[in-house]
Design an enzyme around this catalytic site. Structure first.
Site, PDB file in Angstrom:
ATOM      1  N   GLU A   1       0.835  -1.202   0.000  1.00 52.63           N
ATOM      2  CA  GLU A   1       0.000   0.000   0.000  1.00 52.63           C
ATOM      3  C   GLU A   1       0.872   1.253   0.000  1.00 52.63           C
ATOM      4  OE1 GLU A   1      -3.083  -2.820   1.846  1.00 52.63           O
ATOM      5  OE2 GLU A   1      -1.095  -2.258   2.557  1.00 52.63           O
ATOM      6  N   THR A   2       0.294   2.323  -0.526  1.00 50.97           N
ATOM      7  CA  THR A   2       0.852   3.667  -0.438  1.00 50.97           C
ATOM      8  C   THR A   2      -0.240   4.571   0.122  1.00 50.97           C
ATOM      9  OG1 THR A   2       2.369   3.356  -2.297  1.00 50.97           O
ATOM     10  CG2 THR A   2       1.787   5.621  -1.740  1.00 50.97           C
TER      11      THR A   2
END
Length: 294
Positions: A48-49
């Site tokens: 994830e970012t």
């Protein structure tokens, strides 16, 4: 358009650098379209970012969006903790014990532990429980035998913000042997509420740990996740509901990521409040890099 953007790379649920689950935190991202955020997340290619829309709080918290390499998600655990770590260490001039993140699932509070140095806790949404599956289904998807599944407990959909299928296994050996059959996996989850699959067993690699976990989410472009705060929140609710450890009060350490070389440590707590459960997931975060986006 991205010249003003800063990023931090944080290892979450890590007791030391270069362990746990990698996270990129990008800020301030209010001027970015969802498509640009998605391309940046694909470029980092971490599970994830997170994007902090503004360094200025609004309605008592900070607006945050989370993207996997393939899609936006309404909630995820390690980005929530890692983003709170960045807010407290890099954004807030006078850090407070509690930070609130405004996510699509609603406000998620993250609080620093007053005793356990460096540990942050997030209170997840009240658990919801969905369908129960026969053990033969996950066994085929995971390339296991049906008797590798612990039949005393259900294979069940659970959500504390992001639905997961929880699969109880008997042994650490079975957990190590899990290998997703992608064709069967996508057929299984096509019309399902919960799409990531979390498997666990009551044995551990590390001393002092109570449960081992693996999580698979090809649906989000994540073949295997090193540490899953949302999934472990679902697990805490599952353990409490089914009295897996003998009662509904959970206060344990879980490990994840050993099979892919990213050992991670998560703290789980669950309390029964009447006919409901309160679920908390904790861990440490370590910043390992900072930079600018060109």
């Amino acid at each position: 358009m991205t010249a003003h953007l800063s990023f931090s790379i944080v290892d979450v649920f890590a007791e030391e650098p270069y362990a746990g689950n990698q996270l990129a935190v990008v800020r301030p991202a209010a001027g970015l379209s969802a498509g640009t955020m998605q391309r940046i997340a694909a470029e980092f290619h971490f599970s994830e970012t997170a994007f902090i829309l503004s360094d200025t709080p609004r309605d008592g918290g900070y607006e945050v969006r989370i993207f996997t390499p393939a899609a936006e998600v309404p909630f995820a655990g390690h980005p929530t903790l890692g983003t709170a770590h960045v807010l407290r260490t890099e954004v807030m001039r006078e850090p407070t014990a509690k930070v609130i993140l405004h996510l699509p699932v609603g406000p998620i509070p993250v609080e620093a532990d007053a005793v356990m140095h460096g540990v942050h806790w997030m209170k997840q949404n009240p658990p919801e429980f969905g369908s129960v599956f026969p053990p033969e289904t996950p066994a085929r998807v995971l390339n296991l035998a049906a008797d590798d599944i612990d039949g005393r407990f259900p294979v069940e959909e659970v959500s504390t913000g992001l639905p997961h299928v929880i699969v109880p296994l008997k042994t650490l050996d079975a957990l190590k042997r899990c290998k997703i059959d992608r064709e069967l996996y996508f057929k299984w989850i096509r019309d399902a509420w919960a799409k990531p699959v979390l498997v666990f067993c009551p044995q551990a690699h590390g001393p002092g740990n109570h449960v081992s976990v693996r999580m698979f989410a090809d649906c989000f472009g994540i073949p295997e996740d090193p540490a899953t705060g949302s999934g472990n929140g679902c697990l805490a609710a599952y353990l409490a509901r089914h009295r897996y450890l003998g009662n509904a009060c959970i206060d344990i350490q879980t490990e994840q990521g050993y099979e892919i070389g990213r050992p991670s440590l998560l703290y789980l707590r669950s309390e029964e409040k009447g006919d409901k459960f309160e679920v908390f997931v904790g861990g440490r975060s370590v910043t390992v890099a900072r930079g600018k986006l060109d």
